[in-house]
Design an enzyme around this catalytic site. Structure first.
Site, PDB file in Angstrom:
ATOM      1  N   GLY A  14      -7.855 -25.235   4.912  1.00 46.71           N
ATOM      2  CA  GLY A  14      -6.365 -25.463   5.284  1.00 46.71           C
ATOM      3  C   GLY A  14      -6.204 -25.615   6.867  1.00 46.71           C
ATOM      4  O   GLY A  14      -7.144 -25.988   7.446  1.00 46.71           O
ATOM      5  N   ASN A  15      -4.920 -25.817   7.232  1.00 45.75           N
ATOM      6  CA  ASN A  15      -4.540 -25.800   8.421  1.00 45.75           C
ATOM      7  C   ASN A  15      -3.285 -25.396   8.953  1.00 45.75           C
ATOM      8  O   ASN A  15      -2.659 -24.631   8.127  1.00 45.75           O
ATOM      9  CB  ASN A  15      -4.524 -27.425   9.006  1.00 45.75           C
TER      10      ASN A  15
END
Ligand code: CTP
Length: 399
Positions: A206-207
């Site tokens: 993810g980020n």
């Protein structure tokens, strides 16, 4: 949004009157002009001096004061909206029957602007047939009724009858009376947040995207009259307006599928999501145990949603992408504008302090397809969203 809007608040005798102090403060903070009328009974619940200080205006109470007559007609004609909050059972009954024994009722009977009421009463009074009948009567006349909340009441009982909270009252006023028209009749698709690409049932790629920017853009587009659909990856953000359609997704593939369906009917599409660029080649159905010292994860590219939508874009559609860069910002953003067939690219740089992921502020540069570049100051994301929507609105009206 409320800059220069003229609002009269009529306060009646109810314990919920204490909430109006905060309501006035919120309205004035949003640059609304507020005038207040109180019934004599309301003075028992809040001091007029608090309200006159916060509203920066005299509080009107009596029809005749020190031998001068309060001009109720002028007051009723001054306002964009007349909000009666809290509305007691007693004032409601008088409104439904045209009784005019105080200044608030005189202004009600002569008001030329929309009238909105926020009732507040104990549950038994709220459910009484005469209350229902009186509410029906004022509704038929054209007055708007802000729904009551369910919760603890002044009697100590729990139930229906609590006045709506100040923030909900403001949302109601904005949604019903103060939306702009720059994007009226436009269908707008917005993506927001990160995407999560699973590796196994507990892990993902993810980020740090918080979704704040996309949510703010969705709200600003809605406040300019658009019909908005927001496709969002996992985020803690919440929308203030229920009329915005929210589609929650997790992965890039899910976001792509949702966007494909909506894009063909969209006039404007703004891709602010930080879509994961890679996904795991294999997704384990069981949690991967830490047996080895190293783990070589094989990744494959996700679909570039903006690129795919750019390929399908019709002449009448306006497509906006974001570019998050750390070096050669303008060159890279210009490349994205061209490669993805977008009409505009909004550039964020991680080199700008207090900008991008997680911050409440952002600094943007907009690159337009005609080669022009517009640079904006560091601002709160709400104001950045306003700039983005104004920019798009100007461009589509220029077309
Ligand atoms: N984008 C997209 N689908 C992807 C990746 C990005 O729709 N799989 C969109 C983003 O929503 C954004 C724009 O493409 O509007 C640019 O995203 P960005 O991450 O800045 O650039 P990338 O195209 O992913 O390229 P790179 O990571 O190499 O800079």
């Amino acid at each position: 949004m409320l800059h220069g809007k003229k609002i009269i608040i009529g306060i009646t005798g109810s314990i919920a009157a204490y909430k109006i102090i905060y309501l006035v403060r919120l309205l004035v903070k949003q640059e609304a002009e507020v005038k207040i009328i109180m019934t004599p009974a309301a003075k028992e619940f809040v001091a007029p001096i608090v309200l006159s200080t916060l509203s920066k205006n005299k509080v009107y109470i009596d029809l005749v004061e020190e031998n001068s007559w309060a001009n109720h007609v002028a007051l009723g004609r001054w306002a964009d909206v007349f909000l009666i909050a809290p509305l007691s059972c007693n004032t409601l009954a008088k409104m439904a029957n045209g009784i005019c024994d105080n200044l608030l009722l005189a202004v009600y009977l002569s008001a030329t602007c929309p009238v909105v009421v926020a009732p507040a009463m104990d549950e038994d009074m709220w459910h009484h047939p005469t209350t229902k009948k009186n509410l029906d009567t004022i509704k038929k006349i054209g007055n708007s009724i802000i729904p009551v909340d369910n919760g603890e009441l002044a009697s100590g009982l729990f139930g229906e009858g609590r006045m709506a909270e100040p923030a909900s009252i403001i949302t109601y006023l904005i949604e019903n009376f103060f939306r702009g028209t720059n994007l009226k009749n436009k269908k707008v698709l917005i993506t927001a947040g990160p995407t999560y690409e699973p590796i196994d049932p507990v892990r993902f790629i993810g980020n740090h995207s918080s979704g704040k920017m996309g949510f703010a853009i969705a709200e600003q587009a809605y406040l300019q009259g658009a019909d908005v659909t927001l496709v969002s990856g996992p985020t803690h953000e919440q929308l203030n307006y229920n009329s915005i359609k929210l589609i929650k997704v997790t992965t890039a593939n899910e976001m792509y599928a949702a966007c494909l369906k909506i894009f063909k009917h969209s006039d404007i599409t703004i891709m602010s999501a930080a879509v994961a660029d890679y996904q795991s080649k294999e997704i384990s159905s069981k949690k991967v145990k830490k047996k080895q010292a190293e783990w070589d994860l094989k990744l494959k590219k996700t679909t570039d949603i903006l690129f795919q939508l750019g390929k399908q874009k019709k002449k009448s559609q306006f497509l906006v992408g974001f570019a998050l860069e750390t070096e050669n910002e303008i060159e890279n953003a210009a490349q994205k504008l061209k490669n993805k067939n977008a009409d505009a690219i909004i550039l964020n740089s991680l080199n700008d302090t207090n900008s991008c992921f997680g911050f409440d502020t952002n600094k943007i540069t907009i690159l337009y397809k005609d080669g022009t570049t517009s640079i904006f100051e560091l601002k709160n994301k709400q104001y950045v969203a306003k700039d983005i929507i104004s920019f798009i609105s100007d461009k589509i009206h220029e077309k």
